[in-house]
Scaffold this motif. Structure first.
Motif, mmCIF file in Angstrom:
data_model
loop_
_atom_site.group_PDB
_atom_site.id
_atom_site.type_symbol
_atom_site.label_atom_id
_atom_site.label_comp_id
_atom_site.label_asym_id
_atom_site.label_seq_id
_atom_site.Cartn_x
_atom_site.Cartn_y
_atom_site.Cartn_z
ATOM 1 N N ARG A 155 0.841 -1.206 0.000
ATOM 2 C CA ARG A 155 0.000 0.000 0.000
ATOM 3 C C ARG A 155 0.875 1.255 0.000
ATOM 4 N NH1 ARG A 155 -3.293 -0.283 5.036
ATOM 5 N NH2 ARG A 155 -1.489 -1.426 5.824
ATOM 6 N N ILE A 156 0.531 2.164 -0.893
ATOM 7 C CA ILE A 156 1.263 3.440 -1.022
ATOM 8 C C ILE A 156 0.308 4.570 -0.658
ATOM 9 C CG2 ILE A 156 2.465 5.000 -2.623
ATOM 10 C CD1 ILE A 156 2.794 2.583 -4.520
ATOM 11 N N SER A 157 0.724 5.397 0.277
ATOM 12 C CA SER A 157 -0.121 6.540 0.637
ATOM 13 C C SER A 157 0.174 7.723 -0.280
ATOM 14 C CB SER A 157 0.171 6.945 2.076
ATOM 15 O OG SER A 157 -0.292 8.259 2.325
ATOM 16 N N HIS A 158 -0.877 8.461 -0.645
ATOM 17 C CA HIS A 158 -0.644 9.751 -1.292
ATOM 18 C C HIS A 158 -1.322 10.864 -0.505
ATOM 19 C CE1 HIS A 158 -3.612 7.337 -3.532
ATOM 20 N NE2 HIS A 158 -2.604 6.709 -4.067
ATOM 21 N N MET A 159 -1.362 10.682 0.816
ATOM 22 C CA MET A 159 -1.989 11.691 1.670
ATOM 23 C C MET A 159 -0.984 12.730 2.134
ATOM 24 S SD MET A 159 -4.426 9.617 4.292
ATOM 25 C CE MET A 159 -3.349 8.212 4.487
ATOM 26 N N GLY A 160 -1.476 13.946 2.230
ATOM 27 C CA GLY A 160 -0.707 14.989 2.908
ATOM 28 C C GLY A 160 0.517 15.447 2.145
ATOM 29 N N PHE A 161 1.656 15.377 2.821
ATOM 30 C CA PHE A 161 2.890 15.965 2.281
ATOM 31 C C PHE A 161 3.619 14.984 1.358
ATOM 32 C CE2 PHE A 161 7.305 17.754 3.226
ATOM 33 C CZ PHE A 161 7.120 18.846 2.383
ATOM 34 N N ILE A 162 2.906 14.560 0.339
ATOM 35 C CA ILE A 162 3.480 13.695 -0.703
ATOM 36 C C ILE A 162 3.271 14.466 -2.000
ATOM 37 C CG2 ILE A 162 3.146 11.516 -1.983
ATOM 38 C CD1 ILE A 162 4.125 10.837 0.748
ATOM 39 N N ASP A 163 4.300 14.556 -2.801
ATOM 40 C CA ASP A 163 4.090 15.315 -4.034
ATOM 41 C C ASP A 163 4.328 14.465 -5.271
ATOM 42 O OD1 ASP A 163 6.783 15.231 -4.356
ATOM 43 O OD2 ASP A 163 7.135 17.361 -4.001
ATOM 44 N N ARG A 164 4.235 15.109 -6.414
ATOM 45 C CA ARG A 164 4.311 14.380 -7.691
ATOM 46 C C ARG A 164 5.650 13.664 -7.840
ATOM 47 N NH1 ARG A 164 3.224 18.680 -12.086
ATOM 48 N NH2 ARG A 164 4.575 19.952 -10.796
ATOM 49 N N ALA A 165 6.718 14.355 -7.466
ATOM 50 C CA ALA A 165 8.043 13.749 -7.611
ATOM 51 C C ALA A 165 8.175 12.516 -6.700
ATOM 52 C CB ALA A 165 9.122 14.778 -7.270
ATOM 53 N N ASP A 166 7.550 12.558 -5.524
ATOM 54 C CA ASP A 166 7.583 11.387 -4.633
ATOM 55 C C ASP A 166 6.937 10.179 -5.316
ATOM 56 O OD1 ASP A 166 8.730 12.656 -2.367
ATOM 57 O OD2 ASP A 166 6.793 13.487 -1.790
ATOM 58 N N ILE A 167 5.805 10.423 -5.949
ATOM 59 C CA ILE A 167 5.080 9.302 -6.576
ATOM 60 C C ILE A 167 5.878 8.746 -7.765
ATOM 61 C CG2 ILE A 167 2.963 8.645 -7.841
ATOM 62 C CD1 ILE A 167 2.553 8.985 -4.784
ATOM 63 N N ILE A 168 6.412 9.635 -8.562
ATOM 64 C CA ILE A 168 7.214 9.170 -9.703
ATOM 65 C C ILE A 168 8.413 8.360 -9.181
ATOM 66 C CG2 ILE A 168 8.680 9.922 -11.644
ATOM 67 C CD1 ILE A 168 6.660 12.343 -11.900
ATOM 68 N N ALA A 169 9.014 8.843 -8.092
ATOM 69 C CA ALA A 169 10.172 8.144 -7.517
ATOM 70 C C ALA A 169 9.787 6.765 -6.973
ATOM 71 C CB ALA A 169 10.795 8.990 -6.403
ATOM 72 N N VAL A 170 8.657 6.676 -6.322
ATOM 73 C CA VAL A 170 8.302 5.373 -5.730
ATOM 74 C C VAL A 170 7.929 4.363 -6.819
ATOM 75 C CG1 VAL A 170 5.843 5.779 -5.148
ATOM 76 C CG2 VAL A 170 7.198 4.216 -3.773
ATOM 77 N N ILE A 171 7.275 4.834 -7.860
ATOM 78 C CA ILE A 171 6.932 3.907 -8.960
ATOM 79 C C ILE A 171 8.235 3.408 -9.609
ATOM 80 C CG2 ILE A 171 5.778 3.671 -11.223
ATOM 81 C CD1 ILE A 171 3.666 4.119 -9.151
ATOM 82 N N SER A 172 9.161 4.313 -9.800
ATOM 83 C CA SER A 172 10.435 3.939 -10.397
ATOM 84 C C SER A 172 11.175 2.925 -9.508
ATOM 85 C CB SER A 172 11.270 5.205 -10.606
ATOM 86 O OG SER A 172 12.573 4.868 -10.951
ATOM 87 N N ALA A 173 11.183 3.179 -8.210
ATOM 88 C CA ALA A 173 11.859 2.268 -7.277
ATOM 89 C C ALA A 173 11.176 0.891 -7.271
ATOM 90 C CB ALA A 173 11.859 2.877 -5.876
ATOM 91 N N ILE A 174 9.855 0.900 -7.353
ATOM 92 C CA ILE A 174 9.119 -0.383 -7.397
ATOM 93 C C ILE A 174 9.544 -1.160 -8.649
ATOM 94 C CG2 ILE A 174 6.808 -1.394 -7.777
ATOM 95 C CD1 ILE A 174 5.728 0.837 -5.865
ATOM 96 N N GLU A 175 9.687 -0.459 -9.743
ATOM 97 C CA GLU A 175 10.117 -1.134 -10.976
ATOM 98 C C GLU A 175 11.505 -1.762 -10.799
ATOM 99 O OE1 GLU A 175 9.029 0.130 -14.905
ATOM 100 O OE2 GLU A 175 8.397 2.070 -14.112
#
Ligand SMILES: Cc1ncc(COP(=O)(O)O)c(C=O)c1O
Length: 379
Positions: free
Chosen positions: A333-353
């Motif tokens: 599970r990945i949270s996108h609540m609060g102090f999470i921004d676009r770059a964080d999401i792109i980074a986590v997807i990349s790391a998951i890959e």
């Protein structure tokens, strides 16, 4: 290594808020604190979209849930609980601990409840005094249809709608007054981007009528005392001063951004996350109605979700949440609540890959990051 917190509570806290909370402690029975409290009170009404008071409790979210039950129901009352995950289960356990009889609507994990089912149960059983549900069931990443459920309960003077909005308030619209919700609970360590330790609760006038008759034991969470004291910008017991200072600062930020933009931000991050994961062939756990608070996804078959999570932490300093109970080992599970921004999401997807590649998953490397970037990378 830089550390990233992607769990659906606690969540990262912005530096400016941490700095506010690092200031020397002040006493709570002072004009200085009362002004801060007044700001937090008004800000909470804005976020809950209500004219009612929103109480600030020194507890985690569960304290707010317990208070919601203890302040409205009576021993032997019957409550209809939507149980579609760990937190639905928590409603049941709280009711049972207080001697409230539970009529359970069991919802398969990953699904949202059908409001029709609630209507049918209420029609058949006129002894039910409350419907309890999660607006966002964090264990499955599913959003339940609170607006539709409220349309059913608001027609009945003798049935309350008690909503756990702990991963909903400040994430997506859940207007308390407009929808006719009776009790709504929020928590600090979610969209409010604060450390754990505060619960927030709003009560409708209908809920206050129930409160007059409620005979369940209550002391620390006796909302009548909170109501009386809130009007004087204080709490019955020593408030969590530091967290309330942080809360006032967060709510200032919220007002500057505006609710609409806050909701759009979460919806967009959720969309980017979901699409990024789907682009590498992953399946979402939510079969319908995914919550904008977090994304729960199945690990590819043959790969334990725990291995993905531990590698993300070891290699990238990223902490994600796993599945609980029946979903353990199967989902992350990945949270996108609060102090999470676009770059964080792109980074986590990349790391998951990167991690999935290591674990032998066969997919088009980079496709998820590309998709997430397409969605999130533009203004
Ligand atoms: C939907 C939901 N309800 C209740 C809770 C329980 O809150 P807490 O752990 O803060 O007591 C949580 C937090 O994880 C949650 O996400």
């Amino acid at each position: 290594m830089k550390r990233y917190l992607f769990t659906p509570g606690p969540v990262p806290v912005p530096e400016e808020i941490l700095l506010e909370m690092a200031k020397p402690i002040i006493h709570h029975r002072t004009a200085e604190f009362e002004n801060i409290f007044a700001e937090a009170r008004e800000g909470l009404k804005y976020v809950f979209q209500t004219r009612e008071e929103v109480f600030i409790l020194a507890s985690s979210g569960t304290g707010g849930m317990e208070g919601a039950v203890a302040n409205t129901l009576s021993s032997g009352d019957k409550a209809l609980v939507v149980n579609g995950g760990k937190f639905g289960e928590r409603w049941m356990k709280i009711c049972q601990a207080f001697g409230v009889e539970v009529h359970e609507i069991k919802v398969e994990w990953g699904n949202a409840v059908d409001p029709q089912q609630i209507e049918e149960v209420l029609k058949k059983d006129s002894s039910i005094r409350a419907v309890l549900v999660q607006a966002s069931e964090t264990s499955t990443g599913v959003m339940h249809p609170v607006k539709d459920i409220a349309e059913i309960t608001r027609q009945r003077d003798d049935v309350l709608l008690i909503v756990d909005g702990i991963t909903a308030v400040g994430v997506f619209p859940i207007p308390f007054d407009e929808w006719g919700i009776d009790v709504l609970v929020g928590g600090s360590q979610k969209a409010f981007m604060l450390p754990p330790g505060l619960a927030f609760v709003a009560m409708s006038q209908k809920a206050w009528k129930f409160n007059e008759k409620s005979n369940l034991p209550k002391f620390y969470f006796d909302f009548k005392r909170y109501l009386k004291d809130a009007k004087n910008n204080t709490t019955p017991w020593t408030p969590a001063v530091t967290l309330i200072i942080g809360l006032a600062a967060v709510l200032r930020r919220f007002k500057e951004e505006g609710l609409e933009k806050i909701y759009t931000r979460h919806a967009r991050l959720a969309h980017g996350t979901r699409e990024g994961l789907k682009a590498i062939g992953l399946e979402l756990f939510a079969k319908n109605s995914p919550s904008p608070a977090l994304t729960a996804a199945f690990a590819p078959s043959g790969i334990n979700a725990g291995a993905i999570i531990s590698r993300l932490r070891e290699r990238f300093g990223m902490t994600l949440a796993g599945g609980q109970d029946q979903a353990k080992g199967k989902i992350f599970r990945i949270s996108h609540m609060g102090f999470i921004d676009r770059a964080d999401i792109i980074a986590v997807i990349s790391a998951i890959e990167c991690v999935l590649k290591d674990l032998g998953y066969d997919f088009e490397f980079g496709a998820g990051t590309k998709r997430a970037s397409e969605i999130l990378g533009t203004e």
